[in-house]
Design a protein around this motif. Structure first.
Motif, PDB file in Angstrom:
ATOM      1  N   ASP A  83       1.383  -3.440  -6.755  1.00 36.30           N
ATOM      2  CA  ASP A  83       2.769  -3.295  -7.182  1.00 36.30           C
ATOM      3  C   ASP A  83       2.792  -2.385  -8.410  1.00 36.30           C
ATOM      4  O   ASP A  83       2.306  -2.766  -9.478  1.00 36.30           O
ATOM      5  CB  ASP A  83       3.370  -4.654  -7.531  1.00 36.30           C
ATOM      6  CG  ASP A  83       4.853  -4.575  -7.863  1.00 36.30           C
ATOM      7  OD1 ASP A  83       5.379  -3.450  -7.998  1.00 36.30           O
ATOM      8  OD2 ASP A  83       5.490  -5.634  -7.983  1.00 36.30           O
ATOM      9  N   SER A 129       2.491 -10.043   2.513  1.00 41.34           N
ATOM     10  CA  SER A 129       1.390  -9.155   2.183  1.00 41.34           C
ATOM     11  C   SER A 129       0.192 -10.011   1.763  1.00 41.34           C
ATOM     12  O   SER A 129       0.056 -10.401   0.603  1.00 41.34           O
ATOM     13  CB  SER A 129       1.796  -8.213   1.041  1.00 41.34           C
ATOM     14  OG  SER A 129       0.702  -7.462   0.602  1.00 41.34           O
ATOM     15  N   ASN A 178       3.703 -11.428  -2.065  1.00 43.46           N
ATOM     16  CA  ASN A 178       4.966 -10.746  -1.835  1.00 43.46           C
ATOM     17  C   ASN A 178       5.125 -10.440  -0.361  1.00 43.46           C
ATOM     18  O   ASN A 178       4.156 -10.318   0.383  1.00 43.46           O
ATOM     19  CB  ASN A 178       5.027  -9.444  -2.639  1.00 43.46           C
ATOM     20  CG  ASN A 178       5.109  -9.699  -4.128  1.00 43.46           C
ATOM     21  OD1 ASN A 178       5.676 -10.687  -4.565  1.00 43.46           O
ATOM     22  ND2 ASN A 178       4.542  -8.796  -4.911  1.00 43.46           N
ATOM     23  N   LEU A 183       7.092  -5.190  -0.990  1.00 47.29           N
ATOM     24  CA  LEU A 183       6.063  -4.304  -1.525  1.00 47.29           C
ATOM     25  C   LEU A 183       6.408  -2.841  -1.256  1.00 47.29           C
ATOM     26  O   LEU A 183       6.297  -1.986  -2.138  1.00 47.29           O
ATOM     27  CB  LEU A 183       4.715  -4.653  -0.901  1.00 47.29           C
ATOM     28  CG  LEU A 183       3.500  -3.845  -1.360  1.00 47.29           C
ATOM     29  CD1 LEU A 183       3.227  -4.101  -2.835  1.00 47.29           C
ATOM     30  CD2 LEU A 183       2.281  -4.211  -0.518  1.00 47.29           C
TER      31      LEU A 183
END
Length: 531
Positions: A83, A129, A178, A183
């Motif tokens: 991220d 993810s 996430n 993402l």
């Protein structure tokens, strides 16, 4: 091009494939390496401390070189599941705490490379993810995750070992991973430069419509970025190295990102452009015609005091009404209709949402995580969103975000964030109106006041002004450039606002947070934002 570039390579897999590719392409006679590997972890989380140490290591290495051999740039190549906002925050924290390293380096430009062959699949994905659910994001070329190393358990006392084994296969109550779509959105939004790689393959496969859709989505998510289409990621270094000079997304935060999105949607920050909510609420709602812009969207309206035009608040600011013959309008022949294209608009209001009615609205967005589970039957008065025409419109929303005011607090400034199937409500702190002006940062005062409905607002005075408290939510999605879709969403969000009786109660009890929490119970989970 004569540039000397050091590289930090991050790969979450057990074998750092990227670093091997770079190493194999490097001239073995070049001497001391300008590459550092971050392996078996992610630079934005588990290896974040090692990232800063690696930057420091390369600076020291550069200092040891001759003047004509020192590095011009350091490139940090993050893993595909990193991220960038977390990495940005790491450098911003280093500046805030006067880290000596920041006297030598700066985070200058952020670049995102999009694999267009899978972008549409991931941007609409409901998957998490994680190595278990999306292993292709973590492992390449058929690589399998390494077997878990349980040797550390060998020396544990028997009771502790038994307890650990008993819970080993139980799922965590709340995942920390996430969503894939979240993402993809974060990586696209947090970039000064976006490279659309493999877009040519998408077009060659006869999917020109998909290719155009990708272009439009990227532009809607990040209107300020420079966007280039590449093959094999090939691009001139002058288009990506040092171009932002540390003044782009690297110095921004959630509020700056929001302002850019609002500006890109063709919105004005002045309070005069806000939606008018002088409602005469009983059990029904009386709405003004000021939806999403200052113009009337009701095709049957004949009120001469209303402004009527074909300003559809689309991304390209062009009229796409196929029946429009007004020569003063800008008409494109790209055959991109407001229903097929990606549109953006902003919903505004100056009343708080009833939390339960807001939750009922959120359930019609394509959200699969981040909302509380349905617990039995909800009061039918709260379930007011059964308009069949609205449901398909909300399902096409790819991204929605913005400042949110809920009736359970007159203090908390909330921020709504939805990316694909993921949703999160964050508390950014207090509304500026709740703080004495002498506590405001002097350099930001003029910017803060642009969010006020009345710059002369005085907190605690019984007036109609509410300061910077507001609903200001950006919607991005397929067909949302269409004014009728905007109107339908706006009307349903209007229904989420407090009616007159609720509003009068709220104003009478606005200084009693406990009373507000009891009256307007909020079932939506909220977390404090981290900067």
């Amino acid at each position: 091009e004569g540039l000397r570039i050091a590289v930090i390579v991050n790969d979450v897999a057990s074998v750092n494939i990227d670093s091997k590719l770079i190493a194999s392409s490097r001239n073995p006679t070049e001497g001391a390496s300008g590459m550092v590997e971050l392996q078996n972890g992610c630079a934005c989380c588990s290896l974040s401390e090692e990232l800063m140490s690696s930057v420091s290591e390369l600076v020291m290495l550069s200092d040891l070189k001759a003047d004509d051999e020192r590095f011009h740039h350091i490139v940090i190549e993050l893993s595909g599941v990193a991220d960038p906002k977390s990495v940005r925050s790491k450098f911003q924290e280093a500046i805030f705490y006067d880290m000596p390293l920041m006297d030598r380096v700066r985070l200058d430009t952020m670049v995102t490379v999009i694999d267009c062959s899978v972008f549409m699949e991931y941007i609409t994905s409901a998957k998490i993810s994680s190595p278990e659910e999306t292993p292709e994001l973590f492992y390449r070329d058929g690589e399998k995750p390494p077997p878990p190393d349980d040797s550390w358990m060998d020396d544990l006392p028997a009771p502790m070992l038994e307890a650990l084994l008993a819970t080993k296969d139980q799922p965590l109550s709340e995942t920390v991973d996430n969503g894939v779509a979240e993402l993809m959105v974060s990586q696209t939004e947090t970039a000064d430069v976006v490279l659309l790689n493999k877009l040519d393959l998408t077009e060659e496969n006869g999917e020109k419509k998909v290719a155009n859709q990708i272009r439009n989505i990227v532009k809607a998510l990040n209107p300020r970025a420079s966007v280039y289409e590449t093959k094999y990621g090939d691009i001139q270094s002058g288009k990506i190295l040092g171009i932002a000079e540390g003044k782009g997304v690297v110095e921004a935060g959630i509020v700056d990102d929001h302002r850019d999105s609002v500006a890109a949607a063709g919105s004005q920050q002045e309070s005069g452009s806000d939606r008018n909510h002088s409602h005469s609420h009983g059990s029904s709602h009386s709405h003004s015609h000021s939806h999403a812009s200052s113009e009337c969207a009701d095709p049957d309206c004949t009120d001469s005091s209303h402004s009527h035009s074909h300003s559809h608040a689309e991304l390209n600011a062009e009229c796409t009404d196929p029946d429009c013959t007004d020569s003063s309008h800008s008409h494109s022949h790209s055959h991109q209709s407001t229903h097929a294209g990606i549109g953006t608009f902003v919903y505004r209001a100056r009343r708080p949402f009833h939390p339960k009615r807001l939750l009922a609205f959120l359930r019609h967005l394509p959200i699969v995580r981040g909302l509380p589970e349905t617990k039995g039957d909800i009061d039918s008065q709260e379930m007011i969103f059964e308009t069949e025409a609205l449901k398909p419109i909300l399902k096409r929303v790819l991204r929605s975000k913005g400042f949110t005011w809920c009736a359970d607090s007159n203090i908390a400034a909330l921020y709504w964030g939805q990316s694909g199937g993921s949703f999160e409500m964050q508390c950014l702190g207090r509304w500026w109106a709740t703080l004495p002006r002498e506590q405001w940062p002097a350099e930001a005062t003029s910017m803060i006041l642009t969010d006020f409905d009345n710059t002369d607002h005085v907190e605690g005075i019984d007036s109609i002004s509410v300061g910077d408290r507001r609903q200001e939510i950006v919607f991005i999605g397929q067909g949302l450039g269409d004014i009728s879709s905007q109107t339908k969403i706006g009307e349903e969000l209007d229904n989420c606002l407090l009616d007159n009786d609720e509003w009068n109660f709220f104003r009478a009890q606005r200084d009693d947070e406990e009373q507000l929490r009891e009256k307007f119970l909020n079932p939506i989970d909220t977390r404090m934002a981290t900067y």
